[in-house]
Design a protein around this motif. Structure first.
Motif, short mmCIF file in Angstrom:
data_model
loop_
_atom_site.label_atom_id
_atom_site.label_comp_id
_atom_site.label_asym_id
_atom_site.label_seq_id
_atom_site.Cartn_x
_atom_site.Cartn_y
_atom_site.Cartn_z
N ILE A 56 0.82 -1.20 0.00
CA ILE A 56 0.00 0.00 0.00
C ILE A 56 0.86 1.25 0.00
N GLY A 57 2.18 1.10 0.02
CA GLY A 57 3.08 2.24 0.14
C GLY A 57 2.96 3.21 -1.03
N GLY A 58 2.93 2.71 -2.27
CA GLY A 58 2.88 3.59 -3.43
C GLY A 58 1.64 4.45 -3.47
N GLY A 59 0.50 3.86 -3.23
CA GLY A 59 -0.75 4.61 -3.23
C GLY A 59 -0.82 5.60 -2.09
N LEU A 60 -0.26 5.21 -0.95
CA LEU A 60 -0.25 6.10 0.21
C LEU A 60 0.57 7.35 -0.07
N PHE A 61 1.74 7.18 -0.69
CA PHE A 61 2.59 8.33 -1.01
C PHE A 61 1.95 9.23 -2.06
N ILE A 62 1.23 8.66 -2.99
CA ILE A 62 0.53 9.47 -3.99
C ILE A 62 -0.55 10.31 -3.32
N LEU A 63 -1.32 9.70 -2.43
CA LEU A 63 -2.37 10.45 -1.73
C LEU A 63 -1.78 11.54 -0.85
N LEU A 64 -0.69 11.25 -0.15
CA LEU A 64 -0.05 12.28 0.68
C LEU A 64 0.48 13.43 -0.17
N GLY A 65 1.06 13.10 -1.31
CA GLY A 65 1.57 14.14 -2.21
C GLY A 65 0.45 15.01 -2.76
N LEU A 66 -0.64 14.39 -3.16
CA LEU A 66 -1.77 15.16 -3.67
C LEU A 66 -2.38 16.04 -2.58
N GLY A 67 -2.44 15.53 -1.35
CA GLY A 67 -2.95 16.32 -0.24
C GLY A 67 -2.06 17.51 0.07
N ALA A 68 -0.74 17.30 0.02
CA ALA A 68 0.20 18.40 0.26
C ALA A 68 0.09 19.45 -0.84
N ALA A 69 -0.03 19.00 -2.09
CA ALA A 69 -0.16 19.95 -3.20
C ALA A 69 -1.46 20.75 -3.08
N TYR A 70 -2.55 20.10 -2.69
CA TYR A 70 -3.81 20.79 -2.52
C TYR A 70 -3.73 21.82 -1.39
N GLY A 71 -3.12 21.44 -0.28
CA GLY A 71 -2.96 22.37 0.84
C GLY A 71 -2.08 23.55 0.48
N ALA A 72 -1.00 23.28 -0.28
CA ALA A 72 -0.11 24.37 -0.69
C ALA A 72 -0.85 25.34 -1.62
N ARG A 73 -1.64 24.82 -2.52
CA ARG A 73 -2.40 25.68 -3.43
C ARG A 73 -3.40 26.54 -2.66
N LYS A 74 -4.10 25.92 -1.71
CA LYS A 74 -5.07 26.68 -0.92
C LYS A 74 -4.36 27.77 -0.11
N ALA A 75 -3.19 27.47 0.46
CA ALA A 75 -2.44 28.47 1.22
C ALA A 75 -1.97 29.60 0.30
N TYR A 76 -1.50 29.25 -0.91
CA TYR A 76 -1.05 30.25 -1.87
C TYR A 76 -2.19 31.18 -2.27
N LEU A 77 -3.36 30.60 -2.58
CA LEU A 77 -4.50 31.42 -2.99
C LEU A 77 -4.99 32.29 -1.83
N SER A 78 -4.95 31.77 -0.61
CA SER A 78 -5.35 32.56 0.54
C SER A 78 -4.40 33.73 0.77
N GLN A 79 -3.10 33.47 0.62
CA GLN A 79 -2.11 34.54 0.80
C GLN A 79 -2.24 35.57 -0.32
N LYS A 80 -2.47 35.12 -1.53
CA LYS A 80 -2.62 36.02 -2.67
C LYS A 80 -3.85 36.91 -2.48
N GLU A 81 -4.95 36.33 -1.98
CA GLU A 81 -6.16 37.11 -1.74
C GLU A 81 -5.94 38.14 -0.63
N THR A 82 -5.18 37.78 0.38
CA THR A 82 -4.89 38.70 1.49
C THR A 82 -4.05 39.87 0.99
N LEU A 83 -3.08 39.61 0.12
CA LEU A 83 -2.21 40.68 -0.40
C LEU A 83 -2.97 41.62 -1.34
N GLU A 84 -3.96 41.08 -2.07
CA GLU A 84 -4.72 41.93 -3.00
C GLU A 84 -5.64 42.89 -2.25
N ASP A 85 -6.10 42.53 -1.07
CA ASP A 85 -7.02 43.39 -0.31
C ASP A 85 -6.23 44.44 0.38
#
Length: 85
Positions: A56-85
């Protein structure tokens, strides 16, 4: 004559419902059935059952990577929105 036609239509609906029930419900027992368990393996470790080697290691690492990428994108968009205001 009208009541006879109404009774015939109602009995036709009941017959159709019963037929659909038989055609769809009864084969479900065969679809859900599982094959018998494999015979015990005597090679290797005695405390390990056959079929416990699914990786199950390969699938687990893929899910963790996708979760990290999603969290990073949400943090980036939140920071970008804060800077625009």
């Amino acid at each position: 004559m009208h009541t006879l036609l109404k009774t015939w239509k109602q009995s036709g609906k009941i017959t159709l419902t019963l037929l659909l029930f038989i055609l769809l419900y009864l084969p479900a027992g065969q679809v859900i059935a599982q094959p018998p368990p494999p015979p015990p393996s005597h090679g290797g470790s005695s405390n390990q059952n056959a079929g416990n080697g699914a990786p199950i290691g390969g699938g687990l690492f893929i899910l963790l990577g996708l979760g990290a990428a999603y969290g990073a994108r949400k943090a980036y968009l939140s920071q970008k929105e804060t800077l625009e205001d």
